[in-house]
Scaffold this active site. Structure first.
Site, PDB file in Angstrom:
ATOM      1  N   ALA A  85       0.813  -1.227   0.000  1.00 15.25           N
ATOM      2  CA  ALA A  85       0.000   0.000   0.000  1.00 15.25           C
ATOM      3  C   ALA A  85       0.844   1.273   0.000  1.00 15.25           C
ATOM      4  O   ALA A  85       0.436   2.289  -0.563  1.00 15.25           O
ATOM      5  CB  ALA A  85      -0.931  -0.007   1.209  1.00 15.25           C
ATOM      6  N   THR A 136      -0.099   5.019  -1.488  1.00 14.07           N
ATOM      7  CA  THR A 136      -0.545   6.149  -0.655  1.00 14.07           C
ATOM      8  C   THR A 136       0.049   7.442  -1.203  1.00 14.07           C
ATOM      9  O   THR A 136      -0.549   8.506  -1.082  1.00 14.07           O
ATOM     10  CB  THR A 136      -0.144   5.988   0.828  1.00 14.07           C
ATOM     11  N   GLN A 150       0.655  -6.297  -3.718  1.00 16.79           N
ATOM     12  CA  GLN A 150      -0.505  -6.519  -2.862  1.00 16.79           C
ATOM     13  C   GLN A 150      -1.609  -5.514  -3.208  1.00 16.79           C
ATOM     14  O   GLN A 150      -2.687  -5.573  -2.643  1.00 16.79           O
ATOM     15  CB  GLN A 150      -0.115  -6.346  -1.389  1.00 16.79           C
ATOM     16  N   HIS A 156      -3.698  -9.847  -4.701  1.00 13.78           N
ATOM     17  CA  HIS A 156      -5.047  -9.573  -4.208  1.00 13.78           C
ATOM     18  C   HIS A 156      -5.993  -9.168  -5.333  1.00 13.78           C
ATOM     19  O   HIS A 156      -7.039  -8.579  -5.085  1.00 13.78           O
ATOM     20  CB  HIS A 156      -5.014  -8.490  -3.128  1.00 13.78           C
ATOM     21  N   ASN A 161      10.550   1.580   3.156  1.00 17.37           N
ATOM     22  CA  ASN A 161       9.235   1.781   3.779  1.00 17.37           C
ATOM     23  C   ASN A 161       9.347   2.971   4.733  1.00 17.37           C
ATOM     24  O   ASN A 161      10.395   3.177   5.340  1.00 17.37           O
ATOM     25  CB  ASN A 161       8.825   0.513   4.555  1.00 17.37           C
TER      26      ASN A 161
END
Ligand code: ZN
Length: 248
Positions: free
Chosen positions: A23, A27, A100, A120, A219
């Site tokens: 994600a 974002t 994902q 996903h 990250n």
């Protein structure tokens, strides 16, 4: 040497890179992380796969969410992080992007669909649960708004569903197998914007390492697997990747 220089050097030394995204890369395109406070599951409860199949009412609720874009999963544009990943693939250095995310932004940034492995699924189109035929959301929406009828497969009449993997649905077999093969074949595994907590996907970095690959994690926040990594960068993905994989 800075972390960015080190990452650039690791990419330079690698023969086959696999990029794994979560994600955090999206974002930066304005798509909320579905698990975060502003994320979709803090605003509405998920509809489980079994409910969708069993209940016309749940299917209607689900389609109304999809057509109103309530989940906020689609409609955004790729950012500089996606484009840097696309350059890595276009150069032949990266063999695949395992993601994902369901937002189609890797494909939108130019990565060939055949090199994007979606764990996903994908929220930008729908498929028939019976025959697998692809359906475009715009067509389904137009028909739904004109008739009020729930989307059905134009070929076999089966139940049509957005091509994401819903709660209660098992992980897709082929993408899982392809991801395992890619993790084992690469010599550098780069994680971008995943907190690496959701298994089995979170097992891929360790699998890559056991197979001899180096591991780099970019990250904003620390992850559970930072201790395993050869390099950890706690920074914005777009800023890091566009400096590490510059445009010509
Ligand atoms: Zn069908």
């Amino acid at each position: 040497m800075s972390e960015r220089q080190r990452l650039a050097e690791m990419i330079g030394e690698a023969r086959r890179v696999v990029v794994f995204t979560g994600a955090g890369i999206s974002t930066e395109s304005g798509i909320p992380d579905f698990r975060s406070p502003g994320g979709v599951w803090s605003r509405m409860s998920p509809i489980y796969f079994q409910e969708f199949v069993a209940s016309e009412e749940k299917r209607r609720e689900s389609w109304e969410r999809t057509f109103s874009r309530k989940a906020g999963w689609t409609g955004a544009s790729p950012n500089v992080g996606h484009y840097a990943v696309a350059r890595l693939v276009a150069s032949g250095k990266a063999s695949a992007v395992i993601t994902q995310n369901v937002d189609n932004l890797h494909q939108d940034s130019g990565v060939p669909a055949s090199q994007v492995i979606e764990l996903h699924g994908n929220a930008s189109y729908a498929t028939c649960l019976d025959c697998g035929l692809r359906h475009e959301l715009e067509d389904l929406k137009a028909l739904f708004e004109a008739t009020g009828d729930l989307p059905a497969c134009r070929d076999c009449g089966g139940i049509v569903k957005v091509a994401t993997i819903s709660f209660g649905q098992s992980m897709p077999t082929l993408p899982m197998l392809r991801s395992e093969a890619e993790a084992q074949a690469c010599d550098l595994f780069i994680v971008l914007g995943s907190s690496l907590v959701v298994y089995p996907a979170a097992g891929f970095p360790a699998l890559a390492q056991r197979s001899g690959a180096r591991l780099a994690i970019v990250n904003r926040e620390p992850t559970d697997q930072d201790v395993l990594a050869d390099l950890v960068v706690h920074d914005e993905i777009g800023a890091v990747m566009s400096s590490v994989v510059p445009a010509d």
